[in-house]
Design a protein around this motif. Structure first.
Motif, short mmCIF file in Angstrom:
data_model
loop_
_atom_site.label_atom_id
_atom_site.label_comp_id
_atom_site.label_asym_id
_atom_site.label_seq_id
_atom_site.Cartn_x
_atom_site.Cartn_y
_atom_site.Cartn_z
N LEU A 142 0.04 14.09 -12.97
CA LEU A 142 0.11 13.07 -11.92
C LEU A 142 1.61 13.22 -11.04
O LEU A 142 2.51 13.09 -12.08
N THR A 143 1.65 13.22 -9.98
CA THR A 143 2.80 13.14 -9.18
C THR A 143 2.83 12.30 -7.90
O THR A 143 2.26 12.47 -7.31
N LEU A 144 3.64 11.38 -8.31
CA LEU A 144 3.54 10.29 -7.20
C LEU A 144 5.13 10.33 -6.45
O LEU A 144 6.25 10.26 -7.14
N THR A 145 5.07 10.67 -5.28
CA THR A 145 6.38 10.74 -4.52
C THR A 145 6.45 9.74 -3.21
O THR A 145 5.63 9.58 -2.71
N VAL A 146 7.62 9.12 -3.47
CA VAL A 146 7.81 7.92 -2.43
C VAL A 146 8.85 8.33 -1.47
O VAL A 146 9.78 8.53 -2.06
N GLU A 147 8.49 8.32 -0.25
CA GLU A 147 9.61 8.97 0.82
C GLU A 147 9.99 7.48 1.84
O GLU A 147 9.04 6.79 2.09
N LEU A 148 11.32 7.33 1.92
CA LEU A 148 11.70 6.28 3.02
C LEU A 148 11.96 7.15 4.30
O LEU A 148 12.95 7.98 4.30
N PRO A 149 11.08 7.04 5.35
CA PRO A 149 11.54 7.73 6.44
C PRO A 149 12.92 7.67 6.99
O PRO A 149 13.33 6.32 6.86
N ASP A 150 13.54 8.76 7.74
CA ASP A 150 14.86 8.53 8.32
C ASP A 150 14.92 7.67 9.50
O ASP A 150 16.17 7.13 9.58
N THR A 151 13.86 6.98 9.91
CA THR A 151 13.94 6.01 10.92
C THR A 151 14.08 4.71 10.20
O THR A 151 14.21 3.56 10.99
N ALA A 152 13.96 4.43 8.91
CA ALA A 152 14.08 3.20 8.52
C ALA A 152 15.59 2.47 8.61
O ALA A 152 16.49 3.38 8.59
N PRO A 153 15.67 1.44 9.00
CA PRO A 153 17.01 0.73 9.07
C PRO A 153 18.01 0.71 7.93
O PRO A 153 19.21 0.66 8.23
N SER A 154 17.54 0.58 6.79
CA SER A 154 18.49 0.64 5.67
C SER A 154 17.76 0.93 4.35
O SER A 154 16.48 1.33 4.39
N PRO A 155 18.18 1.05 3.27
CA PRO A 155 17.74 1.51 2.03
C PRO A 155 16.60 0.34 1.57
O PRO A 155 16.72 -0.71 2.09
N ALA A 156 15.66 0.83 0.93
CA ALA A 156 14.58 0.16 0.46
C ALA A 156 14.40 0.19 -1.16
O ALA A 156 14.68 1.27 -1.61
N ARG A 157 13.93 -0.87 -1.69
CA ARG A 157 13.78 -0.88 -3.20
C ARG A 157 11.99 -1.16 -3.20
O ARG A 157 11.72 -1.77 -2.70
N TYR A 158 11.61 -0.60 -4.80
CA TYR A 158 10.20 -0.83 -4.98
C TYR A 158 10.17 -0.58 -6.43
O TYR A 158 11.04 -0.15 -7.27
N GLU A 159 9.00 -1.03 -7.04
CA GLU A 159 8.67 -0.81 -8.48
C GLU A 159 7.32 0.11 -8.26
O GLU A 159 6.85 0.03 -7.18
N GLU A 160 6.91 0.64 -9.54
CA GLU A 160 5.81 1.49 -9.51
C GLU A 160 5.06 1.88 -10.80
O GLU A 160 6.20 1.67 -12.00
N ALA A 161 4.08 1.92 -11.03
CA ALA A 161 3.72 2.22 -12.39
C ALA A 161 2.20 2.99 -12.30
O ALA A 161 1.20 2.55 -11.20
N LEU A 162 1.94 4.10 -13.01
CA LEU A 162 0.84 4.51 -13.38
C LEU A 162 0.18 3.94 -14.28
O LEU A 162 0.59 4.28 -15.64
N HIS A 163 -0.75 2.96 -14.07
CA HIS A 163 -1.13 1.88 -15.12
C HIS A 163 -2.38 2.65 -15.87
O HIS A 163 -3.33 2.07 -15.80
N THR A 164 -1.92 3.36 -16.69
CA THR A 164 -2.76 4.19 -17.36
C THR A 164 -3.77 3.42 -18.53
O THR A 164 -3.15 3.10 -19.74
#
Ligand SMILES: O=P(O)(O)OC[C@H]1O[C@H](O)[C@H](O)[C@@H](O)[C@@H]1O
Length: 293
Positions: A142-164
């Protein structure tokens, strides 16, 4: 254009993978190759089945699960994103984020190593663009990639889980190795921080722990089923381990009465102190590999 079985079948025809209508009328891809069987719903990009050929299912799914567009599937591998647990400031928001209750778009189906087949999906979850590649071979990758587009105004934070959710013979006999030297947050004890236990995890009641700052593999020993499941990972600093036991599972309408004895969650994650922050124009990838030993 909306995805349906006919259009998906025409666009992504590939040996070993077919699209069909699954439970609740939701669309799923079914994998049947010489090496493995599997399935993934477009709803939540939710893997609901994986088994190397000749083996019993590696993943557990509740017989009582919802299969509805607005509800998460109980079992398999829900994707928790962009938050884990309750929303940090808006309690009415869905538990574990929106990724598991929205429809993902299939972008590719291709041959993978080891006679496998891989399916890629994407989902725009504001402000992020998320891609997920699931490779069904003798192992599940499993490969999960999160990208923030370069049009975003500022850095962004997130949480993630592959809840197996793993299928096991009996939770009472199961033990998990790989987290002996890692401190954890004990959610059953109201979020207390606990030092490393120095021991393998064994189960004798509800267990809900968030292990932080750990990038190592876990081994799940299942003597009743006479097998061992190994989960290795990259880009992940947290591991969550959960079994609801009797009391908590009784309160969940999508959990059968005795089902808690046959499952355990070992979740590849970045949560809490390990939440990920990315700058506009950058991306972060988390992977998990699930295999029978
Ligand atoms: O019922 P859900 O929203 O699917 O959450 C199921 C479980 O997920 C994780 O394992 C959390 O650590 C648990 O606290 C939670 O109960």
């Amino acid at each position: 254009m909306p995805q349906n079985v006919e259009r998906l079948s025409a666009k992504f025809a590939h040996p070993g993978l077919r699209f069909t209508t699954g439970r609740g009328g939701l669309v799923k891809a079914v994998v049947e190759t010489a090496k493995a069987q599997g399935e993934i719903y477009l709803h939540g990009a939710h893997v609901t089945h994986f088994a190397p050929s000749g083996q019993a299912p590696v993943l557990w799914v509740s017989e009582q699960s919802w299969y509805e567009p607005t509800k998460p599937i109980r079992g398999g591998i829900p994707i928790c994103f962009p938050w884990f647990g309750g929303h940090p400031s808006a309690p009415s928001q869905p538990s574990h984020g929106t990724a598991r209750i929205t429809t993902w778009e299939v972008t590719a189906v291709e041959a993978a190593a080891d006679d496998g087949v891989a399916i890629s999906l994407q989902n725009a979850i504001h402000p992020f663009q998320v891609t997920y590649r699931v490779e069904f071979g003798t192992e599940l990758q499993l490969t999960l990639t999160v990208e923030l587009p370069d049009t975003a105004p500022s850095p962004a934070r997130y949480e993630e889980a592959l809840h197996t959710y793993l299928a096991i013979g009996d939770i009472h006999q199961t033990r998990i190795e790989g987290l002996e030297s890692t401190a954890y947050i004990d959610k059953v004890a109201g979020g207390d921080r606990q030092p490393a236990s120095g021991e393998a995890i064994r189960f004798s009641g509800e267990l809900d722990r968030v292990y932080l700052n750990t990038s190592g593999a876990c081994r799940i020993f299942d003597p009743l089923a006479q097998r061992e499941i190994r989960i290795s990972k990259s880009g992940s600093q947290s591991t969550v381990v959960w079994n609801p036991w009797i009391g908590k599972s009784d309160k969940m309408p999508d959990f059968g009465a005795q089902e808690w004895t046959g499952m355990v969650c070992v979740e590849t994650a970045n949560v809490g102190d390990n939440a990920v922050e990315i700058a506009p124009g950058s991306a972060h990838t988390m992977t998990a590999k699930i295999q029978l030993q």
